[in-house]
Design a protein around this motif. Structure first.
Motif, PDB file in Angstrom:
ATOM      1  N   ASP A 121      40.767  42.155  42.245  1.00  0.00           N
ATOM      2  CA  ASP A 121      41.401  43.417  42.635  1.00  0.00           C
ATOM      3  C   ASP A 121      40.405  44.560  42.821  1.00  0.00           C
ATOM      4  OD1 ASP A 121      43.957  42.217  42.599  1.00  0.00           O
ATOM      5  OD2 ASP A 121      44.043  42.482  40.428  1.00  0.00           O
ATOM      6  N   LYS A 122      39.151  44.225  43.000  1.00  0.00           N
ATOM      7  CA  LYS A 122      38.124  45.230  43.273  1.00  0.00           C
ATOM      8  C   LYS A 122      37.594  45.034  44.691  1.00  0.00           C
ATOM      9  CE  LYS A 122      37.059  46.246  38.624  1.00  0.00           C
ATOM     10  NZ  LYS A 122      36.641  45.584  37.438  1.00  0.00           N
ATOM     11  N   LEU A 123      37.086  46.116  45.260  1.00  0.00           N
ATOM     12  CA  LEU A 123      36.591  46.095  46.628  1.00  0.00           C
ATOM     13  C   LEU A 123      35.200  45.464  46.673  1.00  0.00           C
ATOM     14  CD1 LEU A 123      37.090  46.931  49.568  1.00  0.00           C
ATOM     15  CD2 LEU A 123      36.113  49.159  49.011  1.00  0.00           C
ATOM     16  N   SER A 133      34.485  43.310  54.232  1.00  0.00           N
ATOM     17  CA  SER A 133      34.828  43.965  52.977  1.00  0.00           C
ATOM     18  C   SER A 133      36.318  43.810  52.745  1.00  0.00           C
ATOM     19  CB  SER A 133      34.445  45.445  53.011  1.00  0.00           C
ATOM     20  OG  SER A 133      35.181  46.129  54.008  1.00  0.00           O
ATOM     21  N   GLY A 134      36.725  43.795  51.477  1.00  0.00           N
ATOM     22  CA  GLY A 134      38.136  43.677  51.137  1.00  0.00           C
ATOM     23  C   GLY A 134      38.304  43.525  49.636  1.00  0.00           C
ATOM     24  N   TYR A 135      39.567  43.559  49.206  1.00  0.00           N
ATOM     25  CA  TYR A 135      39.886  43.440  47.782  1.00  0.00           C
ATOM     26  C   TYR A 135      40.041  41.974  47.417  1.00  0.00           C
ATOM     27  CZ  TYR A 135      40.555  48.430  47.827  1.00  0.00           C
ATOM     28  OH  TYR A 135      40.343  49.774  47.944  1.00  0.00           O
ATOM     29  N   LEU A 156      40.476  37.601  50.416  1.00  0.00           N
ATOM     30  CA  LEU A 156      40.315  39.051  50.443  1.00  0.00           C
ATOM     31  C   LEU A 156      41.532  39.677  51.105  1.00  0.00           C
ATOM     32  CD1 LEU A 156      36.593  39.509  51.563  1.00  0.00           C
ATOM     33  CD2 LEU A 156      37.512  39.458  49.248  1.00  0.00           C
ATOM     34  N   GLU A 177      43.375  43.324  52.599  1.00  0.00           N
ATOM     35  CA  GLU A 177      42.965  44.559  53.283  1.00  0.00           C
ATOM     36  C   GLU A 177      41.542  44.415  53.816  1.00  0.00           C
ATOM     37  OE1 GLU A 177      43.794  48.176  51.084  1.00  0.00           O
ATOM     38  OE2 GLU A 177      45.381  47.138  49.982  1.00  0.00           O
ATOM     39  N   ARG A 184      39.653  49.735  42.225  1.00  0.00           N
ATOM     40  CA  ARG A 184      40.857  50.359  42.762  1.00  0.00           C
ATOM     41  C   ARG A 184      41.533  51.211  41.718  1.00  0.00           C
ATOM     42  NH1 ARG A 184      45.389  47.429  46.364  1.00  0.00           N
ATOM     43  NH2 ARG A 184      44.590  48.532  48.126  1.00  0.00           N
TER      44      ARG A 184
END
Length: 75
Positions: free
Chosen positions: A14-16, A28-30, A42, A44, A75
């Motif tokens: 749950d981190k970018l 890039s994504g969560y 990932l 988003e 986040r």
């Protein structure tokens, strides 16, 4: 016979993340999930280009294409 261990990625859930891939691609994504082969899910996600960023939604990245990962933000 050696036992295969899962990568230590639970702390990044749950981190970018910023992920470098083979072929000079960057995403890039969560982080929403992973497995022992470093396959990543990932959310988003966006592909980072030189001029623009392409929104991709939810993606699965094969572990053998990952060259490096970097934590961007929580986040």
């Amino acid at each position: 016979m050696s036992k295969v261990q899962a990568p230590e990625l639970k702390k990044y859930m749950d981190k970018l993340l910023f992920v470098n891939l083979q072929g000079h691609r960057k995403v890039s994504g969560y982080l929403r999930g992973f497995d022992i082969f470093l396959n990543l899910v990932l959310d988003e996600a966006r592909e980072e280009g030189t001029a623009d960023k392409v929104e991709c939604g939810t993606v699965v990245i094969r572990g053998n294409s990952v060259t490096s990962m970097e934590l961007l933000a929580a986040r």
